[in-house]
Design an enzyme around this catalytic site. Structure first.
Site, PDB file in Angstrom:
ATOM      1  N   GLY A 128       0.858  -1.192   0.000  1.00  0.00           N
ATOM      2  CA  GLY A 128       0.000   0.000   0.000  1.00  0.00           C
ATOM      3  C   GLY A 128       0.884   1.228   0.000  1.00  0.00           C
ATOM      4  CB  ILE A 154      -9.134  -0.715  -7.933  1.00  0.00           C
ATOM      5  CG1 ILE A 154      -7.888  -1.556  -7.611  1.00  0.00           C
ATOM      6  CG2 ILE A 154      -8.922   0.159  -9.177  1.00  0.00           C
ATOM      7  CD1 ILE A 154      -6.674  -0.785  -7.119  1.00  0.00           C
ATOM      8  CD  GLN A 333     -18.354  18.510  20.224  1.00  0.00           C
ATOM      9  OE1 GLN A 333     -18.217  17.390  19.741  1.00  0.00           O
ATOM     10  NE2 GLN A 333     -18.682  18.680  21.483  1.00  0.00           N
ATOM     11  CD  GLU A 360      -4.335  10.404  -5.603  1.00  0.00           C
ATOM     12  OE1 GLU A 360      -5.195  10.213  -6.455  1.00  0.00           O
ATOM     13  OE2 GLU A 360      -3.244  10.917  -5.857  1.00  0.00           O
ATOM     14  CB  THR A 362      -1.159   7.321   4.839  1.00  0.00           C
ATOM     15  OG1 THR A 362       0.260   7.200   5.029  1.00  0.00           O
ATOM     16  CG2 THR A 362      -1.755   5.971   4.475  1.00  0.00           C
TER      17      THR A 362
HETATM   18  C1  LIG Z   1     -11.847   4.087  -0.490  1.00  0.00           C
HETATM   19  C2  LIG Z   1     -10.476   3.792  -1.021  1.00  0.00           C
HETATM   20  C3  LIG Z   1     -10.202   4.054  -2.354  1.00  0.00           C
HETATM   21  C4  LIG Z   1      -8.925   3.746  -2.866  1.00  0.00           C
HETATM   22  N1  LIG Z   1      -8.692   3.908  -4.203  1.00  0.00           N
HETATM   23  C5  LIG Z   1      -7.544   3.415  -4.726  1.00  0.00           C
HETATM   24  C6  LIG Z   1      -7.341   3.368  -6.146  1.00  0.00           C
HETATM   25  O1  LIG Z   1      -8.186   3.801  -6.923  1.00  0.00           O
HETATM   26  N2  LIG Z   1      -6.191   2.803  -6.607  1.00  0.00           N
HETATM   27  C7  LIG Z   1      -5.250   2.297  -5.773  1.00  0.00           C
HETATM   28  O2  LIG Z   1      -4.244   1.787  -6.269  1.00  0.00           O
HETATM   29  N3  LIG Z   1      -5.386   2.347  -4.436  1.00  0.00           N
HETATM   30  C8  LIG Z   1      -6.514   2.874  -3.899  1.00  0.00           C
HETATM   31  N4  LIG Z   1      -6.689   2.888  -2.523  1.00  0.00           N
HETATM   32  C9  LIG Z   1      -5.629   2.389  -1.659  1.00  0.00           C
HETATM   33  C10 LIG Z   1      -4.940   3.482  -0.829  1.00  0.00           C
HETATM   34  O3  LIG Z   1      -4.178   4.313  -1.652  1.00  0.00           O
HETATM   35  C11 LIG Z   1      -4.121   2.786   0.262  1.00  0.00           C
HETATM   36  O4  LIG Z   1      -5.052   2.221   1.174  1.00  0.00           O
HETATM   37  C12 LIG Z   1      -3.160   3.724   0.980  1.00  0.00           C
HETATM   38  O5  LIG Z   1      -2.101   4.117   0.129  1.00  0.00           O
HETATM   39  C13 LIG Z   1      -2.549   3.092   2.236  1.00  0.00           C
HETATM   40  O6  LIG Z   1      -2.048   1.822   1.998  1.00  0.00           O
HETATM   41  P1  LIG Z   1      -2.463   0.599   2.973  1.00  0.00           P
HETATM   42  O7  LIG Z   1      -3.959   0.620   3.061  1.00  0.00           O
HETATM   43  O8  LIG Z   1      -1.838  -0.621   2.473  1.00  0.00           O
HETATM   44  O9  LIG Z   1      -1.898   1.002   4.366  1.00  0.00           O
HETATM   45  P2  LIG Z   1      -0.455   0.596   4.966  1.00  0.00           P
HETATM   46  O10 LIG Z   1       0.604   0.946   3.983  1.00  0.00           O
HETATM   47  O11 LIG Z   1      -0.508  -0.786   5.505  1.00  0.00           O
HETATM   48  O12 LIG Z   1      -0.340   1.609   6.186  1.00  0.00           O
HETATM   49  C14 LIG Z   1      -0.945   1.360   7.461  1.00  0.00           C
HETATM   50  C15 LIG Z   1      -0.532   2.482   8.399  1.00  0.00           C
HETATM   51  O13 LIG Z   1       0.898   2.492   8.557  1.00  0.00           O
HETATM   52  C16 LIG Z   1       1.403   3.769   8.219  1.00  0.00           C
HETATM   53  N5  LIG Z   1       2.719   3.649   7.575  1.00  0.00           N
HETATM   54  C17 LIG Z   1       3.086   2.803   6.569  1.00  0.00           C
HETATM   55  N6  LIG Z   1       4.348   3.012   6.213  1.00  0.00           N
HETATM   56  C18 LIG Z   1       4.812   4.021   6.995  1.00  0.00           C
HETATM   57  C19 LIG Z   1       6.040   4.722   7.098  1.00  0.00           C
HETATM   58  N7  LIG Z   1       7.092   4.455   6.302  1.00  0.00           N
HETATM   59  N8  LIG Z   1       6.143   5.711   7.998  1.00  0.00           N
HETATM   60  C20 LIG Z   1       5.090   6.016   8.814  1.00  0.00           C
HETATM   61  N9  LIG Z   1       3.908   5.395   8.750  1.00  0.00           N
HETATM   62  C21 LIG Z   1       3.755   4.427   7.849  1.00  0.00           C
HETATM   63  C22 LIG Z   1       0.393   4.366   7.271  1.00  0.00           C
HETATM   64  O14 LIG Z   1       0.464   5.774   7.210  1.00  0.00           O
HETATM   65  C23 LIG Z   1      -0.916   3.863   7.858  1.00  0.00           C
HETATM   66  O15 LIG Z   1      -1.328   4.699   8.889  1.00  0.00           O
HETATM   67  C24 LIG Z   1      -7.935   3.224  -1.996  1.00  0.00           C
HETATM   68  C25 LIG Z   1      -8.225   3.007  -0.646  1.00  0.00           C
HETATM   69  C26 LIG Z   1      -9.479   3.255  -0.157  1.00  0.00           C
HETATM   70  C27 LIG Z   1      -9.773   2.935   1.282  1.00  0.00           C
END
Ligand SMILES: Cc1cc2nc3c(=O)[nH]c(=O)nc-3n(C[C@H](O)[C@H](O)[C@H](O)COP(=O)(O)OP(=O)(O)OC[C@H]3O[C@@H](n4cnc5c(N)ncnc54)[C@H](O)[C@@H]3O)c2cc1C
Length: 380
Positions: A128, A154, A333, A360, A362
């Protein structure tokens, strides 16, 4: 007055359309949890999917400033609807950055005119935040590639006709990544389960399976191994758009809340007469304004092809989405118990705001990017 007359005209058109044709149905869109095709048709008919796309590829040829300002207006009315605008921008971007002339005509034009939707498949269950950890493979066989993998979360999967996928063409971590375009209906492109989400419920999110999908090499966007670099440039363009979306959600909640506190009476006074409420209103207004300025600055930097865009794109996305979460929470609130009830829109806006801190990249990742840029550049 920050906008030119032409930019102002585009934004005012968007504002009127959003208020009259989109905002009244936002509650319905949230409840149904389906793609709001009627709203998307309105966006298409008014050219909103291709504002920043050159005219030769079906767009309006306007600038990024106009684009982000329109996204803010649509998001202030209905966040779910604005997600299709931002996802379309995300899917169009790699073609404009690295696509061939043929690819631009074939894929950008129908997306810019809003005839079809586009989706961008990056995320996987184990990749992610760390995009370079993706496992989906594209193996060269003659003049074709065979794609296998599993993408999750996606946006508009199943609803879109055009899909861009981030794949691995070699084991090299970032230099082994390549982008491909695949059309709906291609054998082996399979849509998985639809996610039940907290917010942006009118935006469909699904899994995608790629099972021995065969594509001609002319479906590759950019050179083999260039995918990661293209993707980082794509994000520089699209993170300010998410910032605009967040600014719109925050503004929508703030405006509703301001009207409410000017009418609601407690202790024989309207709420807006209490200093503690005034202080919250002032903070909310300041932060929405500051978000918009950061987003506009990033958009101006893109229009001027400023090479320092990386940190500013992340700042715009990160700040505006943190503000969206704070302002919508404070709007709930200030509405008291009513804020928690679905009859009032701020409850929906608070749920919608959350995703802007997550997708896009976190906001933790945005802070990593900003810090890295600051450290790399130092103070000149
Ligand atoms: C409604 C929705 C629509 C989406 N649409 C798309 C899309 O169209 N195409 C697509 O490809 N993706 C899409 N996504 C995916 C989205 O971009 C990812 O969920 C996001 O980038 C986070 O990845 P993850 O969920 O694997 O979280 P993880 O990477 O597992 O992160 C979990 C937590 O750990 C933190 N973390 C991870 N690495 C670090 C670091 N190095 N330093 C500090 N903190 C860290 C993160 O900030 C987060 O709080 C979508 C997600 C949702 C929920």
């Amino acid at each position: 007055m920050l906008l030119t007359k032409q930019q102002d005209m585009i934004v005012n058109t968007a504002k009127k359309i959003a208020k009259k044709h989109i905002a009244p149905f936002a509650k319905d869109v949230d409840e149904k949890g389906e793609t709001p095709w009627g709203n998307l048709k309105i966006l298409a008919n008014n050219g909103f999917f291709g504002i920043h796309v050159p005219e030769e590829y079906g767009g309006a040829g306007a600038d990024m400033v106009s684009h982000v300002a329109v996204v803010e207006e649509i998001a202030a009315a209905c966040a779910s609807t604005s997600v299709s605008l931002s996802t379309q921008a995300l899917t169009i971007a790699p073609f404009l950055i690295a696509g061939t002339e043929e690819q631009k005509r074939k894929y950008v034009t129908p997306m810019a005119t809003g005839q079809v939707l586009g989706s961008f498949g990056i995320t996987e269950s184990r990749a992610g935040s760390d995009v370079s950890g993706i496992k989906t493979t594209a193996v060269k066989e003659g003049d074709s590639y065979v794609l296998n993998g599993h993408k999750i979360f996606i946006t508009n999967a199943g609803e879109s006709d055009i899909y861009v996928f981030v794949t691995r063409t070699s084991k090299e971590r970032t230099r082994g990544i390549s982008l491909f375009v695949i059309e709906k209906g291609t054998p082996g492109l399979i849509f998985g389960k639809k996610e039940e989400k907290m917010g942006i419920r009118g935006s469909v999110t699904r899994e995608i399976y790629l099972e021995n999908v065969i594509v001609h090499e002319s479906n590759r966007i950019g050179e083999e191994g260039e995918g990661f670099k293209i993707l980082m440039n794509v994000f520089n363009e699209t993170r300010p758009v998410v910032g605009a979306q967040a600014t719109g959600i925050a503004r929508g909640a703030f405006e509703y809340c301001l009207n409410y506190v000017m009418e609601r009476k407690q202790f024989d006074k309207t709420l807006h007469q209490f200093q503690m409420v005034q202080s919250m209103l002032a903070d909310m207004a300041m932060k929405v304004e500051a978000s918009r300025l950061l987003v506009l600055k990033a958009a101006m930097m893109l229009d001027n092809e400023d090479p320092n865009i990386i940190a500013n794109a992340s700042m715009a996305k990160c700040f505006a989405s943190d503000v969206a979460m704070e302002v919508t929470t404070n709007a709930v609130q200030l509405l008291g118990g009513n804020g928690y009830i679905k009859d009032y829109p701020v409850e929906r806006m608070m749920r919608d705001a959350k995703i802007t801190q997550i997708y896009e990249g976190t906001n933790q990742i945005q802070r990593v990017i900003i810090a890295n840029q600051l450290i790399a550049k130092g103070i000149n």
